[in-house]
Design a protein around this motif. Sequence first.
Motif, mmCIF file in Angstrom:
data_model
loop_
_atom_site.group_PDB
_atom_site.id
_atom_site.type_symbol
_atom_site.label_atom_id
_atom_site.label_comp_id
_atom_site.label_asym_id
_atom_site.label_seq_id
_atom_site.Cartn_x
_atom_site.Cartn_y
_atom_site.Cartn_z
ATOM 1 N N LEU A 149 16.430 16.375 12.343
ATOM 2 C CA LEU A 149 16.450 14.925 12.167
ATOM 3 C C LEU A 149 15.011 14.506 11.912
ATOM 4 O O LEU A 149 14.113 14.843 12.688
ATOM 5 N N HIS A 150 14.802 13.835 10.810
ATOM 6 C CA HIS A 150 13.439 13.474 10.418
ATOM 7 C C HIS A 150 13.324 11.959 10.264
ATOM 8 O O HIS A 150 14.247 11.306 9.783
ATOM 9 N N LEU A 151 12.175 11.474 10.640
ATOM 10 C CA LEU A 151 11.820 10.099 10.321
ATOM 11 C C LEU A 151 10.797 10.165 9.202
ATOM 12 O O LEU A 151 9.923 11.035 9.202
ATOM 13 N N ARG A 152 10.899 9.296 8.251
ATOM 14 C CA ARG A 152 9.954 9.358 7.137
ATOM 15 C C ARG A 152 9.528 7.959 6.714
ATOM 16 O O ARG A 152 10.269 6.975 6.905
ATOM 17 N N ALA A 153 8.358 7.897 6.154
ATOM 18 C CA ALA A 153 7.834 6.611 5.687
ATOM 19 C C ALA A 153 6.884 6.874 4.541
ATOM 20 O O ALA A 153 6.256 7.944 4.468
ATOM 21 N N PRO B 270 -3.148 4.718 -4.855
ATOM 22 C CA PRO B 270 -3.033 5.521 -3.635
ATOM 23 C C PRO B 270 -1.582 5.661 -3.183
ATOM 24 O O PRO B 270 -0.746 4.802 -3.475
ATOM 25 N N SER B 271 -1.318 6.720 -2.498
ATOM 26 C CA SER B 271 0.002 6.856 -1.875
ATOM 27 C C SER B 271 -0.128 7.689 -0.605
ATOM 28 O O SER B 271 -1.025 8.536 -0.488
ATOM 29 N N VAL B 272 0.760 7.443 0.315
ATOM 30 C CA VAL B 272 0.796 8.237 1.542
ATOM 31 C C VAL B 272 2.255 8.354 1.985
ATOM 32 O O VAL B 272 3.025 7.401 1.853
ATOM 33 N N ALA B 273 2.612 9.529 2.421
ATOM 34 C CA ALA B 273 3.982 9.763 2.889
ATOM 35 C C ALA B 273 3.929 10.556 4.184
ATOM 36 O O ALA B 273 3.142 11.496 4.313
ATOM 37 N N LEU B 274 4.747 10.157 5.134
ATOM 38 C CA LEU B 274 4.767 10.797 6.448
ATOM 39 C C LEU B 274 6.171 11.257 6.779
ATOM 40 O O LEU B 274 7.150 10.583 6.425
ATOM 41 N N SER C 198 8.505 2.203 2.148
ATOM 42 C CA SER C 198 9.832 2.732 2.441
ATOM 43 C C SER C 198 9.787 3.456 3.776
ATOM 44 O O SER C 198 8.794 4.099 4.116
ATOM 45 N N ALA C 199 10.859 3.347 4.531
ATOM 46 C CA ALA C 199 10.959 4.075 5.798
ATOM 47 C C ALA C 199 12.413 4.441 6.023
ATOM 48 O O ALA C 199 13.313 3.667 5.684
ATOM 49 N N GLY C 200 12.610 5.630 6.563
ATOM 50 C CA GLY C 200 13.997 6.038 6.721
ATOM 51 C C GLY C 200 14.168 7.178 7.692
ATOM 52 O O GLY C 200 13.215 7.648 8.343
ATOM 53 N N ILE C 201 15.403 7.596 7.778
ATOM 54 C CA ILE C 201 15.772 8.671 8.695
ATOM 55 C C ILE C 201 16.703 9.613 7.940
ATOM 56 O O ILE C 201 17.519 9.173 7.126
ATOM 57 N N THR C 202 16.552 10.900 8.196
ATOM 58 C CA THR C 202 17.435 11.878 7.565
ATOM 59 C C THR C 202 17.952 12.831 8.633
ATOM 60 O O THR C 202 17.285 13.093 9.636
ATOM 61 N N ASP D 234 17.448 4.870 4.174
ATOM 62 C CA ASP D 234 16.083 4.395 3.930
ATOM 63 C C ASP D 234 16.101 2.897 3.662
ATOM 64 O O ASP D 234 16.921 2.399 2.890
ATOM 65 N N GLY D 235 15.188 2.218 4.307
ATOM 66 C CA GLY D 235 14.976 0.810 4.009
ATOM 67 C C GLY D 235 13.684 0.680 3.220
ATOM 68 O O GLY D 235 12.782 1.514 3.349
ATOM 69 N N TYR D 236 13.583 -0.333 2.391
ATOM 70 C CA TYR D 236 12.377 -0.425 1.558
ATOM 71 C C TYR D 236 12.032 -1.877 1.266
ATOM 72 O O TYR D 236 12.858 -2.792 1.388
ATOM 73 N N TRP D 237 10.815 -2.012 0.856
ATOM 74 C CA TRP D 237 10.302 -3.305 0.397
ATOM 75 C C TRP D 237 9.353 -3.012 -0.757
ATOM 76 O O TRP D 237 8.396 -2.239 -0.604
ATOM 77 N N ASN D 238 9.625 -3.578 -1.882
ATOM 78 C CA ASN D 238 8.778 -3.390 -3.062
ATOM 79 C C ASN D 238 8.308 -4.744 -3.573
ATOM 80 O O ASN D 238 8.984 -5.759 -3.392
ATOM 81 N N ARG D 239 7.201 -4.702 -4.249
ATOM 82 C CA ARG D 239 6.696 -5.938 -4.853
ATOM 83 C C ARG D 239 6.087 -5.578 -6.206
ATOM 84 O O ARG D 239 5.266 -4.659 -6.294
#
Lengths: 664, 355
Positions: free
Chosen positions: A433-437, A419-423, A470-474, A491-496
Motif C-alpha cells: 500500500l503506497h501513498l504518493r504525491a 521543476p517537478s517532485v514526486a514522493l 496530485s496525491a493518492g493511494i495505491t 488520486d486527487g489532483y488540482w491543476n492550474r
Amino acid sequence: MEIVYGLLVCLLPAVPACALAGQELNDTTMREVSVSATMPGRNTSSSMPVQQMKRGEMMELGMTDLADAIRRMAGANVKDYGGLGGMKTVSVRNMGAAHTAVALDGIPVSNSQAGQIDIGRFDIRHLESVSLAVGHQEDLLQSARLLASAAVLSLESRKPTFLKDRRWGLDAMCTAGQWGEVSPSLEYRQRIGDCTTLSVGGGFARSDGTYPYTLQMPNSKPMRLKRSNNGIWQYRTEAELRQAFRNRGTLTVRAYDYTSDRELPGHVIFHNVKDSHESLRDDIRFVQALYRQNLSHRWSIMAQGKYNHGRSKYRDEGVQYAAGYTQERYTQQEGSVCAAVSYRPHGGWELALSQDGVLSTLRSEMKYCPNPDRLSSYTALSARYGNARFRATASLVGTVINEHVQRDKAADDIRHLSPSVALRYTPWTGIPLHLRAMYKNTFRPPSFNDLYYRSSGSLDLEPEDAQELSAGITFFAGQAGSLRRAAITADGYWNRVENKIVAIPTTYVWKMRNYGLANMSGVDVTASATLTLPASMYLDIQGAYSWMRAIDLTDPGSKSYRNQLPYTPRHSGNAGLLLHTPWLNVGYTIVAAGKRYILAQNIPSNEVEAYHDHTLTLSRELKMGGCSLSVMASATNLLDNNYDVIRYYPMPGRAFHITLEFTL
Amino acid sequence: MKEFNYLLGATLALASALTMSSCDDDDINVDDLVDTSFHGAILVNEGSYGNNNANLTLYSKDGTVSAPATLQGMGETANDALLASDGKVYVAITGSNAIAIASITSDAVPYYSIVNIPYQPRYLAEYGQWIYISCYGGYLVRLNKESASVDQTIKLEGAYNLEGVAVMGDTLYVCNSYKVDEQYNYIYLNDILTYSLKDSKLGPSKKTFVNPNRLTVMDDKLFVLGFGNWVDIPSQLGLVDIQTGETTFIANATRMCKSNGMLLFANCDYVNPTSFGMYDPLSGQVLDNPLPKMPEALKTSTVYFMSTNPKNGETLIGVSDYSNTSTIYHVGQDGTLIREFDSKGINTNNAIFLN
C-alpha cells in the motif's frame, strides 16, 4: 496474506544480454521457469499516476483504435471526431492536448505546426502496450523533452517474437468491419545471428465511414441519415532492427512511412448535411534510433536520434474559391538528438542528466507563412532517492527555444524552468500500500500555427503555464484464495493552467492571445482484479472513474466565469469484464461520460447528452503445430446508442468487426 | 409574451399591406411602416460555428426576453435577417445554404420554414415581390416571396464572394469583398457591383475601400463599411458617390446603423477602447461621442450590432465575446442605460423593431 513478487526481476540477470534483443524466446539460452507470483504493475507502484494497457487486453476487450483504449483511462479526455479517420487528441486532466507528449518507443512524436498529436494514426494492433502517465514515466534515463511535459502517452511497438527455435516469424492480420472497413497487415521477422532481429511490415486500412446516424433537429422528426465524405485510406510501411550488444547495450532502429488520405466530413449542418468537400492528405516518414547501455552497475547511458519528415495537404472545393478549389500544403521537418546518463552512487540514490536538441522547420508555399525554424534545447537534471519504504524523485528541466524566420519577424525566444517532485511512501513494510504525491510545473510553447498562421497568428504569445498537484493511494494484492490479484488506485489532483492560448475574436478575425485561466480539480479511481474460476477459467475485472471540476477563471465578469470547461464531463468512467475459458474468451466493456457543454457557458442549450457505449467481444486462439490463429469478433456500440463526443460529429452506431491473426 | 404577440401581429399586418420598399441589411427597421412606440424587437442570433445554434429570440417592451422553442436551432450561422413587406422575417443561414422564413403572429405559435438555396447566403435586400440574396461564389439568388421559392440565380461577372447588399431605386448594390485563390490566400477586393433590377444588367462597378462588407442606404445616400485586410488596413466607413463611384472616407468603423436621421457608427480595433461617432448626412459633419452617457462597459466590449428604433431614438447595442450569449444594452438617445439584458443567443447581430 501471502504476497510474493519480484521473482521475474531476479531472473533477468541470468538471461544473456543478447537474448534480450527483441525479447525473443530462445530455448538454448533460457530455461523454462514456472513463476507463480504476480507482480504489481506500474499502475500501483509508480510515484506518479500511470495507467497501462497491454495489447492482449486491448484486443480481447475489442478496442478498435487508440482513442478507444485511452478513453478507458481515468483522467484522460479524448476528443474524438468519430470514425476511423476522425481526428483524435488526448488531454490529461483537462490541461489541453498540447500538454500531452506522445512518445513511440521512448522517442517523442511531435507536430510543431499544430502543437498536438492526432493519435488516430497509431494502430493498436501493432502496439505492445499503451501507458498514460500524469507527470512523466519514472525512468530517469529518458528524453528531457518528455520530462518537460505535463503528461506523457507512451506507446511501445510490438516486440519481435519467435516460436520455438525458429529463426523467422510471420504475422498476418486482417480486420474487417462494416462501412467498408478493411485493414490487412503483414509483418515478417528474421533473426540475424544471435543478437540481431529485423522486422519488416506494412499495412493498409480503408473505410468508407458512411455509417448511419440519427439527426434530431429542433421542431422536426428524427431523421435517419448517413455520414458522407468520411472515407479514409491509410498505408503504413515500417522496418525495425534490434541489436543486442555483448557490452549490455541495445540498439533499436526504426524506419516508418505512413500515408493517409482522409475525407473530412465536418460537423453535421442542419438543412445541408452533405456539403463537405474537404480532404486531408498526410505523409509522415521518420527514422529513429535508440541506444541504451548499462556501463556498470552504477552507470547507464541512453542516446536517441530522430529525423521526421511530414507533409500535409488540405483541400477544399466550393464556389467560394476562385478556381473552384483551394489547398494548403505544408512540409514539416524535425531532427532531434538526445543523450542521457544516469549514475547510482550508493545508498539508494540515482542521478541523471538528459540533454535534448531539436530543430523543427515549417515550409509552405502559402504567402503568409514566414517559413519558421525553431531550435529547442531541453536539459533535465534528475535525482532519485529510494529505500524500502520511501522514494523521492525530483527533476528540473531547463528549456530554451530560439525562433528564426525566413521573412518577417520571428517570435521572441523562450526560456523556462520546469521543476517537478514526486514522493512515494509505504507505511507498512511488506504491504504494498503506497501513498504518493507529486508536483510539477510545465509549460507548452506556442505552436507555429499559434504564432504565424495567417492573420490569426500572434507573435507576442507567452507559453502556457501549467501547475500540477496530485496525491493518492495505491494498493496491490496478490494471490489470496480465488483472487489472483487486485489493484486499486485513487488520486486527487488540482491543476492550474495560466496564460492559456486561445483564439479571441476581433470582428470576424480571430487572434491568438494569452487569455485564459483555468483550474481543474478532481479524483481518479481505478480498480482491477483477476479471479480464478472453476474449470480452468478466470475473470479479469477492471474499472475506472473520474470526477472532474474544471472551471474557467479567466474573467470574473464573464457569463462563463467558474463554469465547467467545454467538453469536460463532471463524471466519466468505464468498466470491463474479460472471461477467459479454455474454449473462448468473452469481453464486455462499458464506457460512459456525463453531460458536457459545447461552449464555456453552462446553459441548457449548450449541453451535450451523456452517453454510454458497450462493446462485446469473443475471441479464441487456436494453436496448430508451429503456428497460431487468433480469431476475434466484436460488436462495438452494442446498444446502438446515437451519441456525439463532439457535438454534431456523430459516432458510429452498432458495428461488427472481425479480426484474424495468423502467426508463424 | 401574449402582449408581444398581439403587438407584433398588428405591426406585421400593417407592414404586409404595403408592398415594394427597398431595404438593405439595416432596413429591418420598418421605420416607415409602424407607429412610434417601442414594444419589442426580434433579436437575430447568429450562433457559433459548428453548433447549428442560430436562433431568434424576442425582446418585449417590459424587458423580458423569450426564446420560443420553435425558433431555436435554426441552423449554421444566421448572418442576416430582414422583416419584409409581407410581414415575414427572412433569415439568411449561411452554412445551411438556406433561407428561414419565420412567421411570428399574435395568435399562433411562431414558426419558420426552410427554403434551401444553391449557394451560401450572406445578406438580404427586398425589392418588390422578391428577396435578393448575396452569396458566396459571386451569385445573386432571387427568392420569390409569394411562392417561397428561388426563381432566379444570377452569376455576376467578375464577382467572387459577395457580402453586403442594398437596393436604392431600381439598382442593387452589392459588395464584391474578396476571393480565395488556389493556395488558400485571401485576396481582398474593393468593388461595389451594381445591378439594374429593371433590365437585369450589370452596371459599372464602383471602387471603394478594401474588403467592402456592409452597405446602408439613407435616403439617396449609400454608405459602405470596408473591413480592411485585418493586418495594416483598418476597417473604414465611407460615403459612396453613386454618380462618380468615388468613396469619401468618414471614419474608422466596424459597425454602423441608421439612427434618428444620422448614421451611428462604432469602431472596435481591439487596441484602443471602443469608440462611437455619428455622421450627419446633411452637413457632412462627424460628431464624436454621440452617446455621452453610455455604459462604461461598452468601451471595452466588442460591439456586434447597433440598431436604433426609428420612432423613439432608443438604440440596442449588442456586444459579443463569440462564446457566450450576447449582452444587449438598451440605451436612450444620449446613451443612458435603460436596460441591460441577455439575448439568449450567441452573436446577436441584428434587432428588428416592432410595435
